[in-house]
Structure formats: C-alpha cells, structure tokens
Design an enzyme around this catalytic site. Structure first.
Site, mmCIF file in Angstrom:
data_model
loop_
_atom_site.group_PDB
_atom_site.id
_atom_site.type_symbol
_atom_site.label_atom_id
_atom_site.label_comp_id
_atom_site.label_asym_id
_atom_site.label_seq_id
_atom_site.Cartn_x
_atom_site.Cartn_y
_atom_site.Cartn_z
ATOM 1 C CB CYS A 2 -0.954 0.098 1.192
ATOM 2 S SG CYS A 2 -2.059 -1.304 1.338
ATOM 3 N NE ARG A 27 4.590 1.483 -0.018
ATOM 4 C CZ ARG A 27 5.581 1.071 0.752
ATOM 5 N NH1 ARG A 27 6.811 1.188 0.339
ATOM 6 N NH2 ARG A 27 5.344 0.552 1.933
ATOM 7 C CD1 TRP A 73 -0.365 -6.207 -3.288
ATOM 8 C CD2 TRP A 73 -0.713 -6.898 -1.187
ATOM 9 N NE1 TRP A 73 -0.079 -7.556 -3.233
ATOM 10 C CE2 TRP A 73 -0.287 -7.999 -1.966
ATOM 11 C CE3 TRP A 73 -0.987 -7.095 0.159
ATOM 12 C CZ2 TRP A 73 -0.122 -9.281 -1.432
ATOM 13 C CZ3 TRP A 73 -0.827 -8.373 0.694
ATOM 14 C CH2 TRP A 73 -0.403 -9.444 -0.103
ATOM 15 C CG ASN A 99 1.453 0.373 4.267
ATOM 16 O OD1 ASN A 99 2.572 0.808 4.131
ATOM 17 N ND2 ASN A 99 1.193 -0.900 4.152
ATOM 18 N N GLY A 100 -0.866 -1.575 6.291
ATOM 19 C CA GLY A 100 -0.519 -2.487 7.382
ATOM 20 C C GLY A 100 -1.710 -3.322 7.789
ATOM 21 C CD GLU A 484 16.196 -13.428 -9.111
ATOM 22 O OE1 GLU A 484 15.692 -13.985 -8.124
ATOM 23 O OE2 GLU A 484 15.846 -12.285 -9.474
ATOM 24 C CE LYS A 488 12.793 -11.304 -11.022
ATOM 25 N NZ LYS A 488 13.498 -11.154 -9.827
ATOM 26 C CD GLU A 491 9.232 -11.822 -9.346
ATOM 27 O OE1 GLU A 491 8.702 -11.593 -8.251
ATOM 28 O OE2 GLU A 491 10.406 -11.498 -9.580
ATOM 29 C CG HIS A 507 17.212 -37.171 -6.923
ATOM 30 N ND1 HIS A 507 17.440 -38.508 -6.698
ATOM 31 C CD2 HIS A 507 18.435 -36.590 -6.996
ATOM 32 C CE1 HIS A 507 18.748 -38.725 -6.616
ATOM 33 N NE2 HIS A 507 19.372 -37.570 -6.808
ATOM 34 C CE LYS A 606 11.366 -2.949 -6.524
ATOM 35 N NZ LYS A 606 11.678 -4.336 -6.902
HETATM 36 C C1 G6P Z 1 8.728 -8.945 -2.810
HETATM 37 C C2 G6P Z 1 9.259 -8.390 -4.117
HETATM 38 C C3 G6P Z 1 10.519 -9.140 -4.530
HETATM 39 C C4 G6P Z 1 11.555 -9.083 -3.415
HETATM 40 C C5 G6P Z 1 10.979 -9.582 -2.091
HETATM 41 C C6 G6P Z 1 11.909 -9.255 -0.939
HETATM 42 O O1 G6P Z 1 8.268 -10.229 -3.003
HETATM 43 O O2 G6P Z 1 8.274 -8.485 -5.116
HETATM 44 O O3 G6P Z 1 11.054 -8.554 -5.695
HETATM 45 O O4 G6P Z 1 12.652 -9.873 -3.767
HETATM 46 O O5 G6P Z 1 9.735 -8.927 -1.805
HETATM 47 O O6 G6P Z 1 11.973 -7.858 -0.811
HETATM 48 P P1 G6P Z 1 13.177 -7.066 -0.234
HETATM 49 O O7 G6P Z 1 12.784 -5.633 -0.416
HETATM 50 O O8 G6P Z 1 13.288 -7.448 1.215
HETATM 51 O O9 G6P Z 1 14.396 -7.423 -1.001
#
Ligand code: G6P
Length: 611
Positions: A2, A27, A73, A99-100, A484, A488, A491, A507, A606
């Site tokens: 948020c 956010r 969010w 927010n929270g 990773e 990517k 997501e 396995h 994010k």
């Molecule tokens: C969310 C974001 C990711 C990020 C993760 C950890 O899931 O979408 O891109 O890697 O949080 O966030 P941070 O800010 O702690 O790296």
C-alpha cells in the site's frame, strides 16, 4: 504494501497526490482513492489502478489544499470500491488511509458494534478510524490525542494518515512497522511511504520512527511518540534524482532497470574497490571486521530475490572465508526457535529495507545477541535502521516489481564483504585476492556485453512465449541463478517455472520432461561444467528443448543444446552477476509478448510490509 501520500500547504493537493500515488504504485495497485477537504470532505475511490481513479475523479470537485491518497494491496477484504481507502468514520468527519494490518480489529469492531457503530467495508482500517472517532467524541481530548490513545490499543502494523473536516489545517500521520516520510517544503508538508513522491518538491525529509506520530497543524510539524513524549525531528537530505524514478524512454521500468546494471553495479563498487591498488574497503562494516573474523557462523536472512542473492553469498563466503554460512527465509526463521548465539553474524538482505518478515527475523536474532549487518538498497529504510551496521547497495530506486538491478548490486556488495574478510582472515592468498578484485571490477563491462544479446534473446522469447511450464537448471554458483531465473519468469509472465540444482533433476523433475518442456541450463565454464553437459544430454535424450547460457567460445554444449546464449567469461564465483542477465531479459520479453503488465504483475507488491 500500500502506498500513502498526503499534502498540506498552499497548492492544489490533488495533482500532487495523484502523481505521488503513481510513483508509489509499485507498493500495490488493486484500488486507489483520495480524500480532499474544501468545506466538505470529498472522498473518491475506485477499484483498479491509480489511472482508473484519476479517470473517475477528474470530473469531480478536486479543489483543496489538503488531502490524503492511497494505492492498495488488499489484506482484509477483496479489492473493490468499498474496501478501497480512504475510509470515513461513521460521523462522516474523519478520513483515514492505512498501510498495514490491525491484528486486533475483530475485538475493536465487536466493541464498536455494541456502541452502535456500523461498517461499510470489510477492512480493519475502517474499524480503526471509527475507534479513533469513538475516543474523540467520548473524551475531551483533541484529535491528535485521540489518535495517540487509539494507537496505544492497537496490535499490528500501520502507517496511517488522517484528515478531519473540522480542521482543514491539520494532518495527522503515524507509523509502526510500515514506512512513512514527511517532506518539509516552504509553508507546505508532504507525506509518503517513501521519498519518491516528495523529491520533486523538496529534498528535506524526516523519516518517522516506529510508534511516532506526526502532527502537522497550522504550518507546524510536531512529532511525538505514542507515550506522548515529544521528539526532535531529525531532518535528512535525500539525494534521489528525478530521472532515476522515471522511465526515461523505456517501455517499462523493468527493462530500464535491467539496462542500468552496468551503471548500478559500477556505482556499488565505486569508492570501495580499486583493483589496481589492491584496495577494498566497506566503510559501513569496517568497525565490525573483528567480530566477523571471529564469527562462529554467518546467518543470512532474506526473502524473495534477496534470498537468492543470499544463496550466492553462501557459496562465496564459505569458499573464500571458510566461515560456515546458513541462508534462511526470514519468514521461517522468525517462527521457529532458532539457535542463535553472540558469535553469530546475521546478514539481512533487502532491497526495500521494509520487508516485514526480514525485520521481525532481525529483531529475533538481535534479542539472542547476534550482530546484525544489513545489505539494503533504500537509504533510511527500516532494516538499515534496525541493524548494527551494514552496506548500502547504491543501485538507485528500483521500481519494477520484479527485482533485477537490486539482485546484482546485492551480490556485488556481498562479494566485496566476503573478499574483504577473506583477505583479513588470510583464507585467500594476496594474488588470488588481487585477481578477484580485477575480475570484479570488470563485471560492469561484462554485463554490458550481455545486454548486447537483447535482440537475440527477444527472438528466442518469441519461440517460447506460449509455453506453460519451464525448468531452470544450474549447478554450484549457477544454482541460485536458476532459482532466480525461474522466479523472474513466473512472477511477470505467470508461466509456471521451477529452478533446481541440475543434479537433482533426476530425483523428480526429469519425469516432467518431454518435447513440451523448455529447459534453461546455465552451463557456463566452471568446475561443474562436465557434469552439466551430462545433465543436458539427459534432457535431450527425453526430447526436452534446451536453452543454454554458455561461456563465449563454448563448443560442447553448443553442439547439443537447441538455443545458445553466449555470455562473457567470468570467474565462477562472479558468474551469477553475468549469467542472470539473459534470464532477466528472457522473462521480460516473454511477459511483454504475453501482454502481461511486467512492472505491476498481478497480486504482487514490491515492498511486503505484511507478514
Ligand atoms: C517482494 C518483491 C521481490 C523481493 C521480495 C523481498 O516479493 O516483489 O522482488 O525480492 O519482496 O523484498 P526485499 O525488499 O526485502 O528485497
């Protein structure tokens, strides 16, 4: 999660708020709303993006020099117009954004219902603003005091902003666990979840601390904590450039940020590393060098992409420093009973510096006596403030929800930390240390070469854009890169993808392989190269289609794989900084070709400030 924006001053509030919300959309983006005061309390809110709110609001009465805005969010209640913020108290005079999560909202709500309150939405936030109203109406205190009393009864996390129809010269904000910044202009104040909506107007800011309340009244800022102790505002200067938070000609923030990596990694190394002079210095952790040298163990705590950077760091620290390393998801660590001692060094990695699970894990490790170091990108955020010391990644603002340049900057910092410790510990010879510095310094150029592969990767992406599954396989240093790469892709393109250590394929995942399963191998020249060649053979024998990331000049994998992406040679410990680039590009192009919103993928945010 948020985004919060507020304004009080002499200008029109709405344009500032709407622009700020657009900057904070990373956010959360399932609904948005504003509250404005001009003799009336006007609240406009809409399910969807900030642009949907703007379309809806632009014909309405928007004149006001005070207002608050929110991009959501969802936590409590589905994303719809009613659950969108701001929420208005039943008396119709108070509006609030939040927010929270208010964890004890159910008990508060029961109590309010017994007093005759009714609720429009399913949110915990609406309960809170009515709780404030109830205190305000039933005691003789002013609104700021009513907010303070209410916050004392709240369990949970919050960043809030409140305006009142009774006083258009008053804006109240408070935080606990969710970030909030007050911008100080000339006869005006700004409020936001981070500094990006503010820097256009002023670079003087005050970051609120947990359990602090900001009361902006009659052009004055007062900060007090929830125990009613007045605090001296600590004014800081932010030095974010406006271009850094704009797309600058790119279609999406994500591709801009991918292409920024030669610079962001360069910025991260600058002033810290000088290969010619064999010099490496991380000022932020310098005072803790002895503690690290004598550590029993390094514990890395992180979430998401940052956790993957932590896995790379595990390999690097163990190889060069000979210190045992464990990498844990912060969310798991915080809810078990981990064994942590005073001789443990915790490294918390976070792009945003706000991830709730990582913050809570830090507090737990701290309470057990560990030394906490942070590797964060957002300067002044909560995690750097909760740690004993740390090093910023200096990657610049990352706005695309899928993390790219933060990942390579995190690995760069962690590599420097490991090399610095290894040199001091004597676990790395001076000549090896120096040659690794030279290698590390050359990484920005190697990333630039990978970016030249963009047109070729776009062609490969076209071929696989309709796939429904993907497997990513790597070994050693390239195993976290496989994780990773898969993250990517899933997501932003919503294609199911899994990353695995290549040897583990037999396995389980091997059962999935047929002609419909694209398999991405990260098969660069390193100590496990021959093994990965065998793994590729195993996939080819089952008709899987192989896309291989290989080192320039490769011949063996080139013979057997279906698609080859050649990246420059790098020392294997540094290869993740290079081999991840084509995977970022592959996921980006596939997602764009599938028509996905790459910067704002569904359901994600994010900055994850809820657990
Ligand atoms: C969310 C974001 C990711 C990020 C993760 C950890 O899931 O979408 O891109 O890697 O949080 O966030 P941070 O800010 O702690 O790296």
């Amino acid at each position: 999660m948020c985004g919060i924006v507020g304004y009080i001053g002499k200008r029109e509030a709405y344009p500032i708020i709407i622009k700020g919300l657009q900057r904070l959309e990373y956010r959360g983006y399932d609904s948005a709303g504003v509250a404005l005061l001009n003799g009336e309390l006007n609240v406009y809110k809409k399910k969807g993006k900030v642009a949907d709110l703007h379309n809806f609001a632009k014909e309405k009465d928007l004149s006001s020099s005070i207002g608050i805005g929110h991009t959501r969010w969802a936590t409590h209640g589905e994303p719809n117009d009613t659950n969108a913020h701001p929420h208005i108290s039943m008396g119709g005079k108070l509006a609030m954004i939040h927010n929270g999560i208010i964890e004890n909202y159910a008990a508060l709500k029961t109590d309010l219902v017994s007093k005759g309150y009714s609720f429009q939405s399913e949110t915990d936030s609406e309960v809170f603003i009515n709780f404030v109203e109830d205190i305000y109406l039933n005691t003789k205190v002013d609104l700021a005091e009513a907010v303070r009393l209410a916050l004392n009864k709240v369990v949970g996390a919050y960043a809030i902003a409140i305006v009142s129809l009774e006083d258009p010269n008053l804006l109240i904000a408070a935080r606990k666990g969710s970030p909030l910044v007050v911008g100080l202009g000339k006869d005006e104040f700004f409020l936001a979840s981070d500094a990006t909506p503010i820097i256009e107007y002023t670079n003087e800011v005050v970051y609120l601390d947990d359990q602090e309340i900001a009361i902006i009244k009659d052009n004055n800022l007062t900060i007090k904590n929830i125990e009613d102790v007045e605090m001296k505002p600590y004014v800081q200067t932010v030095d974010i450039e406006l271009e850094a938070i704009e797309k600058g000609g790119y279609d999406h923030f994500m591709i801009k940020e991918i292409f920024e990596q030669p610079k962001s990694v360069g910025d991260c190394l600058r002033g810290r590393l000088n290969a010619k002079e064999g010099h490496l210095h991380l000022g932020g952790i310098h005072d803790y060098t002895n503690k690290i040298l004598n550590a029993d163990r390094i514990l890395i705590l992180a979430c998401g992409t940052s956790w993957h950077a932590g896995l790379v760091a595990e390999y690097i620290f163990e190889e060069f420093c000979r210190i045992p390393v464990e990498v844990e998801y912060a969310s798991e660590f915080r809810y078990r009973n981990p064994i942590v001692g005073e001789k443990d060094i915790v490294i918390a990695i976070s792009q945003s510096g706000e991830t709730a699970d990582t913050l809570a894990a830090i507090e737990l490790a701290k309470s057990k006596g560990a030394t906490i170091l942070g590797v964060c990108n957002v300067v002044g955020s909560s995690i750097p403030r909760a740690t004993h010391a740390g090093s910023y990644t200096h990657a610049g603002p990352e706005i695309g929800v899928a993390s790219t340049k933060a990942f390579t900057a995190q690995i760069s910092v962690l590599t420097m930390m490991a090399l610095m410790i290894a040199q001091k510990k004597g676990t790395l010879s001076e000549s090896k240390f120096r040659s690794l510095l030279v290698e590390l310094e050359s990484i920005p150029d190697k990333i630039a070469k990978c970016l030249d592969l963009n047109p070729q990767i776009e062609i490969i992406s076209e071929k696989f854009k309709d796939a429904t599954n993907f497997l990513y396989l790597g070994r050693g240093y390239n195993f976290p890169v496989a994780l990773e790469g898969a993250l990517k892709l899933k997501e932003i393109s919503y294609i199911h993808a899994e990353g695995y250590p290549a040897a583990e394929m037999k396995h389980g995942p091997i059962a999935l392989i047929d002609e419909n399963m694209p398999v991405v191998f990260i098969g660069t020249k390193d100590s496990s190269y021959e093994k990965i060649v065998s793994n590729i053979q195993e996939v080819k024998a089952r008709k899987g289609e192989v896309i291989a990331i290989v080192t320039e000049g490769d011949t063996e994998i080139t013979e057997i794989a279906d698609h080859i992406i050649e990246v420059p040679h790098a020392h294997e410990a540094l290869m993740p900084l290079v081999s991840v680039i084509p995977l970022q590009l592959l996921s980006y192009h596939i997602a764009v070709m599938r028509g996905c919103n790459v910067d704002q993928p569904r359901n994600l945010a994010k900055s994850v400030t809820v657990e």
